[in-house]
Design a protein around this motif. Structure first.
Motif, mmCIF file in Angstrom:
data_model
loop_
_atom_site.group_PDB
_atom_site.id
_atom_site.type_symbol
_atom_site.label_atom_id
_atom_site.label_comp_id
_atom_site.label_asym_id
_atom_site.label_seq_id
_atom_site.Cartn_x
_atom_site.Cartn_y
_atom_site.Cartn_z
ATOM 1 N N UNK A 121 48.482 53.380 -58.697
ATOM 2 C CA UNK A 121 47.418 52.406 -58.455
ATOM 3 C C UNK A 121 46.168 52.918 -59.151
ATOM 4 N N UNK A 122 45.603 52.094 -60.017
ATOM 5 C CA UNK A 122 44.401 52.489 -60.739
ATOM 6 C C UNK A 122 43.421 51.335 -60.763
ATOM 7 N N UNK A 123 42.174 51.635 -61.073
ATOM 8 C CA UNK A 123 41.188 50.584 -61.256
ATOM 9 C C UNK A 123 41.212 50.126 -62.709
ATOM 10 N N UNK A 124 40.837 48.889 -62.922
ATOM 11 C CA UNK A 124 40.823 48.372 -64.293
ATOM 12 C C UNK A 124 39.896 49.223 -65.152
ATOM 13 N N UNK A 125 40.226 49.285 -66.415
ATOM 14 C CA UNK A 125 39.529 50.070 -67.438
ATOM 15 C C UNK A 125 39.905 51.557 -67.410
ATOM 16 N N UNK A 126 40.673 51.998 -66.414
ATOM 17 C CA UNK A 126 41.131 53.381 -66.385
ATOM 18 C C UNK A 126 42.382 53.548 -67.256
ATOM 19 N N UNK A 127 42.638 54.766 -67.738
ATOM 20 C CA UNK A 127 43.875 55.017 -68.477
ATOM 21 C C UNK A 127 45.012 55.347 -67.511
ATOM 22 N N UNK A 128 46.241 55.164 -67.989
ATOM 23 C CA UNK A 128 47.407 55.517 -67.186
ATOM 24 C C UNK A 128 48.550 55.873 -68.145
ATOM 25 N N UNK A 129 49.417 56.771 -67.707
ATOM 26 C CA UNK A 129 50.549 57.188 -68.525
ATOM 27 C C UNK A 129 51.812 57.223 -67.683
ATOM 28 N N UNK A 130 52.910 56.856 -68.306
ATOM 29 C CA UNK A 130 54.216 56.867 -67.654
ATOM 30 C C UNK A 130 55.141 57.767 -68.466
#
Lengths: 114, 112
Positions: free
Chosen positions: A12-21
């Protein structure tokens, strides 16, 4: 035989944040796929790797999505920055040789962008 | 028009019933036809694949492909509560990992 491994399972992240899978395919499988599955829909291909080479990335939104498979084994899919519409399940699959019709899927990463 | 059409259901049947799941498609170039089962919050699990037309049987599951009608089916005999899941059809043109085209999935519930 271990199946396709993915992590994290949930994010779960906030918009504009980066994320990696991250994805580790079945041992020996040279082809790796990243799919996105929206609620109530079938998976849609984002990118396909043959060993280290991305051979089909036509569906990858390249302005914000990137992927790599540096040593032809495990792979990382990144989103930067995330948007609300990116909320979905991100699935990794793998197949061996010319048996592309036998794709084996991991459990997926469920991404929620708030 | 979507490449692959699949009735989303939901489909609810009593235990022991014969279940018929279907997909239609528009691209006559499709050669490989797959059925996946997806439990809630899990990844799709390959059940069966068929090349070109014909039938293929595996235990309680039978896959049928009718290329002349652009229609594929999955039959489940003696359905069990453990068969409750979403069933996805998928198709591709070639065997070399070309793009899969998935249906939207049919949600099945088998009632004990």
């Amino acid at each position: 035989e271990a199946g396709v491994v993915q992590s994290p399972r949930y994010k779960i992240i906030e918009k504009k944040q980066p994320v990696a899978f991250w994805c580790n395919p079945i041992s020996g499988h040279n082809t790796l796929y990243w799919y996105r599955q929206n609620l109530g829909q079938g998976p849609e291909l984002l990118i396909r790797y043959e060993n280290e080479e991305a051979v089909d990335d036509s569906q990858l939104p390249k302005d914000r999505f990137s992927a790599e498979r540096l040593k032809g084994v495990d792979s990382t899919l990144k989103i930067q920055p995330a948007e609300l519409g990116d909320s979905a399940v991100y699935l990794c699959a793998s197949s061996f040789g010319d048996r592309g019709y036998e794709q084996y899927f991991g459990p997926g990463t469920r991404l929620t962008v708030t | 028009q979507k490449e692959v059409e699949q009735d989303p259901g939901p489909l609810s049947v009593p235990e022991g019933a014969i279940v018929s799941l279907n997909c239609t498609y528009s691209n006559s170039a499709f050669q490989y036809f797959m059925w996946y089962r997806q439990y809630s919050r899990k990844g799709p699990e390959l059940l069966m694949y068929t090349y070109s037309s014909g039938n293929k049987e595996d235990g309680r599951f039978t896959a049928q492909v009718d290329k002349s009608s652009k229609y594929i089916s999955l039959f489940i005999r003696d359905s069990q509560p453990s068969d409750s899941a979403t069933y996805l059809c998928a198709m591709s043109v070639a065997n070399t990992g070309n793009q899969f085209y998935f249906g939207t999935g049919t949600s099945l519930t088998v009632i004990p």
